[in-house]
Design a protein around this motif. Structure first.
Motif, PDB file in Angstrom:
ATOM      1  N   LEU C 323      20.226   2.657  -2.984  1.00  0.00           N
ATOM      2  CA  LEU C 323      19.010   1.840  -3.057  1.00  0.00           C
ATOM      3  C   LEU C 323      19.376   0.372  -3.082  1.00  0.00           C
ATOM      4  N   ALA C 324      18.399  -0.479  -2.727  1.00  0.00           N
ATOM      5  CA  ALA C 324      18.616  -1.916  -2.864  1.00  0.00           C
ATOM      6  C   ALA C 324      18.394  -2.299  -4.321  1.00  0.00           C
ATOM      7  N   HIS C 325      19.053  -3.413  -4.721  1.00  0.00           N
ATOM      8  CA  HIS C 325      18.911  -3.861  -6.115  1.00  0.00           C
ATOM      9  C   HIS C 325      17.442  -4.085  -6.488  1.00  0.00           C
ATOM     10  N   GLU C 326      16.694  -4.715  -5.542  1.00  0.00           N
ATOM     11  CA  GLU C 326      15.298  -5.045  -5.840  1.00  0.00           C
ATOM     12  C   GLU C 326      14.481  -3.780  -6.130  1.00  0.00           C
ATOM     13  N   GLN C 327      14.747  -2.744  -5.323  1.00  0.00           N
ATOM     14  CA  GLN C 327      14.013  -1.496  -5.532  1.00  0.00           C
ATOM     15  C   GLN C 327      14.226  -0.965  -6.945  1.00  0.00           C
ATOM     16  N   VAL C 328      15.513  -1.019  -7.374  1.00  0.00           N
ATOM     17  CA  VAL C 328      15.820  -0.504  -8.702  1.00  0.00           C
ATOM     18  C   VAL C 328      15.125  -1.328  -9.762  1.00  0.00           C
ATOM     19  N   GLN C 329      15.150  -2.674  -9.577  1.00  0.00           N
ATOM     20  CA  GLN C 329      14.514  -3.539 -10.557  1.00  0.00           C
ATOM     21  C   GLN C 329      13.002  -3.321 -10.595  1.00  0.00           C
ATOM     22  N   LYS C 330      12.410  -3.256  -9.384  1.00  0.00           N
ATOM     23  CA  LYS C 330      10.962  -3.095  -9.308  1.00  0.00           C
ATOM     24  C   LYS C 330      10.525  -1.779  -9.937  1.00  0.00           C
ATOM     25  N   GLY C 331      11.275  -0.742  -9.644  1.00  0.00           N
ATOM     26  CA  GLY C 331      10.916   0.568 -10.180  1.00  0.00           C
ATOM     27  C   GLY C 331      11.268   0.715 -11.650  1.00  0.00           C
ATOM     28  N   GLY C 332      12.114  -0.188 -12.177  1.00  0.00           N
ATOM     29  CA  GLY C 332      12.526  -0.096 -13.577  1.00  0.00           C
ATOM     30  C   GLY C 332      13.276   1.197 -13.871  1.00  0.00           C
ATOM     31  N   PHE C 333      14.102   1.638 -12.925  1.00  0.00           N
ATOM     32  CA  PHE C 333      14.788   2.925 -13.113  1.00  0.00           C
ATOM     33  C   PHE C 333      15.913   2.804 -14.131  1.00  0.00           C
ATOM     34  N   GLU C 334      16.071   3.868 -14.912  1.00  0.00           N
ATOM     35  CA  GLU C 334      17.157   3.890 -15.896  1.00  0.00           C
ATOM     36  C   GLU C 334      17.794   5.268 -15.911  1.00  0.00           C
ATOM     37  N   ILE C 335      19.007   5.309 -16.425  1.00  0.00           N
ATOM     38  CA  ILE C 335      19.707   6.592 -16.498  1.00  0.00           C
ATOM     39  C   ILE C 335      18.936   7.546 -17.412  1.00  0.00           C
ATOM     40  N   GLY C 336      18.790   8.796 -16.984  1.00  0.00           N
ATOM     41  CA  GLY C 336      18.092   9.796 -17.782  1.00  0.00           C
ATOM     42  C   GLY C 336      16.637   9.951 -17.421  1.00  0.00           C
ATOM     43  N   GLN C 337      16.147   9.014 -16.657  1.00  0.00           N
ATOM     44  CA  GLN C 337      14.707   8.991 -16.346  1.00  0.00           C
ATOM     45  C   GLN C 337      14.358  10.044 -15.298  1.00  0.00           C
ATOM     46  N   PRO C 338      13.240  10.781 -15.448  1.00  0.00           N
ATOM     47  CA  PRO C 338      12.815  11.708 -14.400  1.00  0.00           C
ATOM     48  C   PRO C 338      12.151  10.938 -13.261  1.00  0.00           C
ATOM     49  N   VAL C 339      12.453  11.353 -12.028  1.00  0.00           N
ATOM     50  CA  VAL C 339      11.863  10.714 -10.843  1.00  0.00           C
ATOM     51  C   VAL C 339      11.555  11.794  -9.812  1.00  0.00           C
ATOM     52  N   ALA C 340      10.977  11.362  -8.680  1.00  0.00           N
ATOM     53  CA  ALA C 340      10.823  12.285  -7.562  1.00  0.00           C
ATOM     54  C   ALA C 340      11.608  11.709  -6.386  1.00  0.00           C
ATOM     55  N   ALA C 341      12.488  12.523  -5.786  1.00  0.00           N
ATOM     56  CA  ALA C 341      13.307  12.040  -4.681  1.00  0.00           C
ATOM     57  C   ALA C 341      12.618  12.370  -3.374  1.00  0.00           C
ATOM     58  N   GLN C 342      12.262  11.305  -2.644  1.00  0.00           N
ATOM     59  CA  GLN C 342      11.582  11.510  -1.370  1.00  0.00           C
ATOM     60  C   GLN C 342      12.606  11.366  -0.247  1.00  0.00           C
ATOM     61  N   LEU C 343      12.723  12.416   0.570  1.00  0.00           N
ATOM     62  CA  LEU C 343      13.698  12.398   1.646  1.00  0.00           C
ATOM     63  C   LEU C 343      12.993  11.897   2.891  1.00  0.00           C
ATOM     64  N   THR C 344      13.345  10.653   3.328  1.00  0.00           N
ATOM     65  CA  THR C 344      12.587  10.048   4.419  1.00  0.00           C
ATOM     66  C   THR C 344      13.060  10.507   5.784  1.00  0.00           C
ATOM     67  N   GLN C 345      14.323  10.888   5.885  1.00  0.00           N
ATOM     68  CA  GLN C 345      14.759  11.442   7.161  1.00  0.00           C
ATOM     69  C   GLN C 345      15.698  12.613   6.928  1.00  0.00           C
ATOM     70  N   ILE C 346      15.326  13.761   7.480  1.00  0.00           N
ATOM     71  CA  ILE C 346      16.089  14.990   7.256  1.00  0.00           C
ATOM     72  C   ILE C 346      16.508  15.547   8.608  1.00  0.00           C
ATOM     73  N   THR C 347      17.765  15.913   8.719  1.00  0.00           N
ATOM     74  CA  THR C 347      18.224  16.587   9.926  1.00  0.00           C
ATOM     75  C   THR C 347      18.653  18.002   9.555  1.00  0.00           C
ATOM     76  N   VAL C 348      18.108  18.987  10.267  1.00  0.00           N
ATOM     77  CA  VAL C 348      18.378  20.383   9.906  1.00  0.00           C
ATOM     78  C   VAL C 348      19.144  21.070  11.026  1.00  0.00           C
ATOM     79  N   PHE C 349      20.188  21.797  10.633  1.00  0.00           N
ATOM     80  CA  PHE C 349      20.903  22.660  11.565  1.00  0.00           C
ATOM     81  C   PHE C 349      20.758  24.096  11.101  1.00  0.00           C
ATOM     82  N   PRO C 350      20.737  25.037  12.038  1.00  0.00           N
ATOM     83  CA  PRO C 350      20.640  26.428  11.596  1.00  0.00           C
ATOM     84  C   PRO C 350      21.881  26.818  10.774  1.00  0.00           C
ATOM     85  N   ALA C 351      21.659  27.576   9.723  1.00  0.00           N
ATOM     86  CA  ALA C 351      22.781  28.004   8.885  1.00  0.00           C
ATOM     87  C   ALA C 351      23.633  28.996   9.659  1.00  0.00           C
ATOM     88  N   ARG C 352      24.959  28.961   9.420  1.00  0.00           N
ATOM     89  CA  ARG C 352      25.825  29.891  10.133  1.00  0.00           C
ATOM     90  C   ARG C 352      26.325  30.993   9.233  1.00  0.00           C
TER      91      ARG C 352
END
Lengths: 290, 287, 352
Positions: C323-352
């Protein structure tokens, strides 16, 4: 079709040589093999096939003669003793040359090779002169009733001389490459200097020490030139095997001479094999250290 | 408890001074007694009766003939082994092929064969009662008790020296420079002369030096095939033996002193080469 | 010069170094052969130079088969990994070598060779070093001399084996820029081998990613980085989070969440492997839909941004996010905090 362009050369199942851009393989290997065969292999085979000529019983008869057995015992015994003495002193000399600084060190270092360069006959007469009862060193042992020259002891002295460089020169490079970091580590873990030497340094140079010992032993067993002057050459007492070969040859006893030679040759092969093994171990180890 | 020690002994990589001095003393005395004394004795014995008898022995016609013969043998044997050494080293160091390690072992073989056996094998092959002797005799070819025999035995004994020196050196240098030369358009001979040879020149010289010293000094092998014919098949080392057995000690040591000088010159050249190119000659530890 | 390779295979003993490599290189391209050690890239380069020989396949330079043309005559400039400078020759002699060994008829005369050497020394900016020996030069200088030596024969193609492998970071950066410029100015076709993806992305206009004797993907740096053709390429180029998923309804189901993703061609339903780059993860307040519930386990400053280690609440797997520093500051994120991780770009391959 274009596919054959590169596949034109069919790939043999067992390729005995990796292709290379460097030219001259056939020429150089061809010459080397021809020369090797003519000079070394064919004459040696002629010797090894001798027992076929004389029959196995004849071979056994020649080898088991008491005088032959005695000479083999003397050659091997004296060589073993000389190699052991050289392993001990050679290790100290190599250690001192690698680790310490002292005046004339380069001179001493260069001198170690003297037995390689000095013809054995010269060494023989010089050692005889020194260790004879009236010689520079012999005269100190004479009053004690110890005779050095013209006894089996003299043989050992000559063999120490000619095989001295082997141990020193095999240990030296290994000791040189030994990373002092291991010694620091041992010391920081509380080892005394002596413990460090025994448990860290010695195991790393042991293959080299053994190789040097084996080379010295092999060289000493076959030695002739320096020994015949100092030995006294009494049959059954101080007659070495190579001398007995010469004696038998002079009497045109080809079978007897070849029989002794074959026994000694077998021993040489064994030593060579052992040294090769050790060398391989050694180079692997050195790669790992590097 | 923490031991207090003087700063001098704090160095964990070295031994206490008394032990260092003891070890140095042991080494130096061992070298002096075993090596230096014999060397000095050769010269003192040779000059025991002054310069005149010394020079007389060396100027003796048999001695001169022996010197000529020794030089002749070396002049034939050393170049042959040189060509062999270069070929073998090139094949072994620049290519990968099956049986390479066997070849290296076989090259070493003469080192571990007793000199007497080296002579014996030629007697068995070419001698009067040897395999080929009678056949060759019919054509009037004699090998044993002639210069040819001396040369053969000398070649055998000095066989590995140059190859032994070159192989590790060329293996260590790899083939990258040769490949670079070829990719820049050089031919085989050009690559060898301009790239490989300059890189191994000092090692090569060193090998030739050792090979020559041994060729001139060889005793056992030569003794077996020579027949000791004075003025004809008597090399310098054999001449030493003859004089010694005739109780002409001054003469024996005088001729021996020539060989000792040769050894000293060899050692000096070798040391000079080592001090100058030490790292490049590291391969040649065993002979 | 254009180069065309098809079906090249090569074995060393029992080891298969190349398993059928085909590759097309256009004139003027600057191609990187990128892969981990043992992927066969150096072998391929040596085959191009004529220093190694393939077991099968063919090799066409400018429409002409060069298989039976020796390395001597291929006019290929090869820069060796450890430079292979002739240590007994001066720098100038090294550069002149390729000209001096030409057959008498084609050999330029001495003054022409001298001029050429000076010109090349100027080109590599080492004019005053002609009289030195290779051991008296720094690594970067040796590298440039090796290059000058290769260029002296006016090669049609320049091959470089790990050209910056033995240099320190600062010198490496400068040399890269310089080499790129040289390639453009001289209109060369160049191929280099590297295991450093950053180097390949920066320097080359085309990248061939190799693995276990095969080419995994060829394309521009953009294509290779943004549209990796195989899981190997994805993981080899830059950091990647690897998540197991299922392919359902044309979407990737990770945990209980179905997300839009770049799916393999047929997008048949089944098990898959999803890759997400650390900078394609955004942090949202807990409970955000279409995101993975997680907890911040650890975070630290990594260069220009902040690296965040996330622990998924559903299965405990670790995700790495940049993440960028500003994002972390704006969000006020800290260690231990619960969040939701949004995956903005996902590439999928078939499992082998």
């Amino acid at each position: 079709m274009a596919t054959t362009a590169l596949t034109g050369r069919p790939r043999p199942l067992l390729r005995w040589k990796q292709p290379s851009v460097i030219p001259g393989f056939g020429l150089t290997l061809g010459f080397a093999l021809t020369y090797l065969s003519l000079i070394v292999l064919i004459p040696l085979v002629a010797l090894i096939l001798r027992p076929v000529d004389m029959g196995f019983a004849g071979f056994w008869h020649a080898v088991s003669a008491p005088r032959v057995l005695a000479s083999l015992k003397i050659s091997f015994g004296a060589a073993l003793l000389a190699a052991i003495i050289n392993a001990f002193f050679g290790l100290i000399v190599a250690w001192v040359l690698v680790r310490y600084r002292f005046p004339m060190k380069r001179f001493v270092d260069a001198l170690v090779d003297l037995p390689f360069a000095l013809p054995t006959a010269v060494a023989g007469i010089a050692l005889t002169g020194i260790y004879a009862p009236n010689g520079w060193i012999g005269r100190f042992f004479e009053p004690l009733g110890i005779k050095l020259a013209f006894t089996p002891l003299g043989i050992v002295i000559a063999l120490i001389f000619i095989s001295l460089p082997f141990v020193v020169r095999t240990i030296q490079p290994v000791l040189q490459d030994f990373d002092a970091e291991f010694e620091d580590a041992a010391a920081s873990l509380g080892a005394t200097r002596w413990q460090t030497f025994l448990m860290v340094i010695l195991p790393s140079i042991a293959p080299a020490l053994l190789t040097g010992f084996a080379l010295a032993f092999a060289r000493a067993v076959g030695e002739y030139g320096s020994v015949i002057f100092i030995a006294g050459n009494m049959p059954m007492v101080s007659e070495v095997a190579p001398l007995l070969i010469v004696t038998k040859l002079e009497q045109y006893d080809y079978a007897g001479a070849s029989a002794i030679a074959i026994v000694m040759l077998c021993f040489s092969f064994l030593i060579l094999l052992a040294v090769n093994r050790l060398q391989r171990h050694l180079s692997r180890h050195r790669e790992r250290v590097a | 408890m923490i031991r207090r020690i003087s700063p001098a002994t704090l160095n964990v990589r070295s031994e206490p001074a008394w032990l260092r001095i003891l070890l140095i003393a042991v080494s130096v005395s061992f070298i002096v007694v075993m090596l230096v004394l014999p060397l000095i004795s050769v010269f003192t014995e040779a000059l025991a009766k002054g310069f005149a008898p010394y020079l007389a022995t060396i100027a003796d016609s048999d001695a001169l003939a022996a010197i000529r013969l020794t030089l002749l043998v070396a002049v034939i044997a050393v170049p042959l082994n040189l060509v062999f050494g270069l070929c073998a080293a090139w094949a072994v160091a620049k290519f990968d092929f099956r049986g390479k390690s066997l070849l290296i072992t076989l090259i070493d073989l003469p080192f571990s064969v007793s000199p007497v056996i080296s002579g014996l094998i030629y007697v068995l092959l070419f001698g009067a009662r040897g395999w080929l002797g009678p056949v060759l005799d019919e054509y009037g070819i004699k090998i044993i008790f002639t210069v040819t025999g001396l040369v053969l035995a000398t070649i055998f004994v000095t066989f590995p020296f140059i190859a032994r020196e070159l192989i590790p050196l060329m293996l260590e240098q790899g083939s990258e420079e040769e490949e670079a030369a070829i990719s820049l358009g050089a031919g085989g001979l050009q690559t060898f002369l301009r790239v490989t040879l300059p890189n191994v020149a000092w090692g090569l010289l060193y090998g030739v030096l050792l090979c020559n010293a041994r060729a001139m000094g060889e005793f056992g092998a030569v003794s077996v095939v020579s027949g000791h014919i004075r003025g004809k098949t008597n090399t310098v080392p054999l001449h030493v033996e003859i004089l010694y057995n005739e109780y002409d000690f001054v003469g024996a040591f005088a001729v021996a002193s020539l060989l000792a000088l040769l050894a000293l010159v060899t050692l000096v050249c070798k040391s000079l080469l080592e001090w100058k190119f030490g790292d490049r000659l590291a391969g040649g530890a065993k002979h | 010069m254009s180069i065309n390779l098809t079906g090249i295979t090569k074995t060393f003993g029992s080891y298969q170094a190349l398993r059928g490599v085909s590759l097309q290189i256009e004139k003027g391209q600057f191609l990187a052969l990128l892969g981990p050690s043992g992927s066969g890239k150096t072998t391929l380069l040596r085959i191009l130079a004529g220093l190694d020989f393939p077991d099968s396949g063919h090799l066409i330079f400018d429409g002409a088969d060069v298989q039976h043309i020796s390395a001597r005559d291929r006019r290929v400039g090869f820069v060796f990994q450890h430079y292979a400078l002739f240590r007994h020759m001066t720098v100038a002699e090294n550069i002149a070598f390729g000209l001096k060994v030409r057959p008498r008829g084609e050999r330029p005369n001495k003054s022409v060779i001298a001029d050429r050497v000076n010109e090349l020394l100027r080109l590599v900016q080492l004019e005053q070093f002609g009289g030195r020996y290779p051991t008296q030069l720094s690594g970067g200088q040796r590298q440039r001399i090796a290059l000058a030596r290769a260029l002296a024969i006016e090669p049609k193609v320049l091959l470089l084996d790990e050209p910056f492998g033995a240099l320190d970071a600062k010198v490496r950066k400068d040399l890269r820029r310089w080499l790129r410029q040289l390639h453009d100015e001289m209109g060369l076709t160049s191929i280099f081998v590297t295991h450093d993806q950053e180097e390949a992305l920066e320097l080359a206009d085309h990248i061939a990613v190799m693995s276990e004797g095969r080419i995994e993907q060829i394309g521009t740096p953009d294509q290779v980085y943004h549209n990796p053709a195989t899981p190997f390429v994805f993981e080899f180029l830059g950091h990647a989070n690897r998540l197991t998923c299922r392919i359902v309804n044309g979407k990737a189901a990770i945990g209980d969440v179905e997300m839009a993703a770049q799916l393999p061609g047929d997008s048949k339903p089944g098990d898959g492997v999803a890759f997400v780059r650390p900078h394609d993860i955004a942090l949202q307040p807990p409970g955000t839909s279409q995101a993975l519930p997680s907890r911040i386990r650890y975070m630290f400053t990594a260069g220009p941004g902040v690296r965040v280690e996330l622990e998924r609440l559903d299965n405990g797997e670790i995700l790495i996010a940049d993440l960028a520093h500003e994002q972390v500051q704006k969000g006020g994120f800290e260690i231990g905090q619960p969040v939701a991780a949004q995956l903005t770009q996902i590439t999928v391959f078939p499992a082998r």
